[in-house]
Structures are given as C-alpha cells and as structure tokens.
Enzyme design. Sequence first.
Site, mmCIF file in Angstrom:
data_model
loop_
_atom_site.group_PDB
_atom_site.id
_atom_site.type_symbol
_atom_site.label_atom_id
_atom_site.label_comp_id
_atom_site.label_asym_id
_atom_site.label_seq_id
_atom_site.Cartn_x
_atom_site.Cartn_y
_atom_site.Cartn_z
ATOM 1 N N GLY A 47 39.574 34.488 42.203
ATOM 2 C CA GLY A 47 39.573 33.079 42.558
ATOM 3 C C GLY A 47 39.898 32.194 41.377
ATOM 4 O O GLY A 47 40.415 32.635 40.353
ATOM 5 N N ASP A 164 30.503 41.822 33.338
ATOM 6 C CA ASP A 164 31.662 41.292 32.619
ATOM 7 C C ASP A 164 31.237 40.504 31.379
ATOM 8 O O ASP A 164 31.724 39.397 31.142
ATOM 9 C CB ASP A 164 32.505 40.411 33.542
ATOM 10 C CG ASP A 164 33.938 40.244 33.036
ATOM 11 O OD1 ASP A 164 34.354 41.028 32.163
ATOM 12 O OD2 ASP A 164 34.636 39.325 33.513
#
Length: 362
Positions: A47, A164
Amino acid sequence: MNCFSKNVSNFHDDILLETQLGQLCGSKLLFRNRYEILRILGRGGFGVTFLAKNVTLPGEPVCVIKQLCPKVTNPKSWGRARERFEKEAKTLGELGTHSQVPMLLDYFEMNNEFYLVQEYVRGSTIARDVRRSGAKNEAAVKQFLRDILPVLQYIHKHRVIHRDIKPHNLLRCDDDGRLVLIDFGAVKEELVRTVQKSETRSASTNFVGTMGFAPPEQFSLRPVYASDIYAVGVTSLFLLTGKAPLEFDYDGDTGEICWQKHVEVSPHFAQVLSKMMKISLEERYKTAEEVMWDLGMESYLPTLSNCMTNQRFSPNSEGSIEEMREGYIAPVSRSAIAIREWRNKLKQHQSKVKRHFPQVSN
C-alpha cells in the site's frame, strides 16, 4: 498554500493518479470530511502511506494514513480479510499505548481498501541520521539497544512479531529524543496471508521483511520472536559501520555475516552482537530479556574478574576453609569444603579410638 505540496516528487506521480488519496494530495478537498492530504510519505508492496491533518480537531493535528490494498476477487475472501484487518488493527491499538509505538487513531474500510490512521511522529530515521552524521561508536549503539529492546519486549508480550525492523523503520523523535518503532509488518502479513488462503486455498508465499535484515526462518514464512532480535542485531551493525547487511561477506558454511574485521568493539559486546545475529535459532537469543541481561552484566565483569581466583582446588583437598579465604569461593563450594573437613576430622577421631580401644566393634 500547502507547505507540503512542493515535496511531492515525480516519482510519486503515478500514485497521485491511481489512488483516491493521491488525487486529493495537495488540494483542499477532504478525505472522509476531516482529513486534508498533505503529501506521500512512502510506498510499499502492500500500500501507500500519506501525511495528513485532521481539520476537524483543535490545532488540526498531523497524522499518518496508511492505505492497504489487498487483491480480493470474491465476497468470502473479502469478509475474511475484513475480519483479519479488524483483529490486527485492534492489536495495533493496544500496542499504541506504549510511548515508543505510534498511537492508532482510527481504522476503517472503504472501496475495497483498508485504512489505518496513526499518530505522526515528527523526527528522522536512524538511517538518515547515519547518512548525515556517520557511523556510531560502541557506546551509542549500546544506548540504541537499551532504547529498542524494552519495546521489543513489550510487543512480544502482546504476541506481535514486527517482522520488518530496520533503520528506516526506527525514528528519533524531534520533540523528546525517544526512539519510535514504526511500520509494523504484522497487519500487512496477516492480511495478505488471509486473502491468499481464501483465494488459493494454500499457504501464502508473500514475504514480509527486508532482505539482509530478515533471518532465514522469516523467508520460510515461519517468523518467531527471535527473528526481530536478529533484525535488531543487524541494525546495530549498520549503526556501527554505516554499511547495509548485503555489503558484507557471508560465511559459506554458516551463512552468518562476516562483520568482526570491520568493527572495533569490546569482546563482550562482540559476543552479544554475534549471538543476536546467529543463523541457528538454537544459538540465537530467544527473548529481548536475554539480550538486556547480557548487556547489563558487562558493567559487572571487572568486579567479577577481581573476585575470581586462579587457584585450583582438588575435590579431595585437605586444606581448611581458613587456608582458602584468600580467593573467592562460592557458598556452595564453601559448604562442600566444610563437610569434607568435618568428615576428615571424624575419620581421624575414629582411628584414634580404634588404636586405644581395639576391642570396640565398628
């Protein structure tokens, strides 16, 4: 005039045309009748992230809007994706109560897309800091670990794996200097996994993470809490050297980063970093608490070293406690020595009794 509109680069022109938020970027038209879209912050595989401000609140506070774009083709898949999104968004809402995790302000679904509205942290990433100021010394990296490890401990207790962690996802806040962990991969991964399972009836093959910072088990889609510890270790290496992980050589047998010759740190800290970045899960730290404990122990090493004795004691040593007080002996060892001394004295006494009274039976 919008002070942020000049920051929109040509690189993001396609986003401005393809997304509703992009089309609103830089204009006075409001998204959901409250958000003025200022500029694009970033774009990833799942996104786009925008900077916005809520014009309906006093002071028009700035916020971040993340637009997640799962590819869904049937109603059942969409229903499952919505359930997963709501569950993960609520988890982010709980995590946002920590001062080093951006607060979740809102979440919603619109036009087959999901949106997260989060607190905007004004600051710069530690990646940018290293590019601007250069590599950090050992003391600075230890302070970084003292800042980030409690956050890791917190999110893991909430059963969340970030997936992450890297220099670009760690912000140093301009207002108070706190280190903030952003861009959780948990929501994105779980959302995509749910959609993939619904669409293909098979496990997801989508990897969430960054090459070099993610350990092997994460590439196998089996991340664990120790996966985040590996990423923090590699991030520490980046801070020490200014080099991305893929710029290093790797050991052909173990797959581990060959970093020692590029860094001058204390032996104890080198051991901590090595254990954080072990490829084998059996050899790597399992929890943030373990890393924090080993880091904390370093300040006690000189004291412990002074307390150590190089004198060796035989299990059958005849020496008394008084003779051994010059070196440190653990309480358990002292008790064992005392028992042996008592037994020796008892045997000596029994021998004397036998010599003087041979008729006494054993």
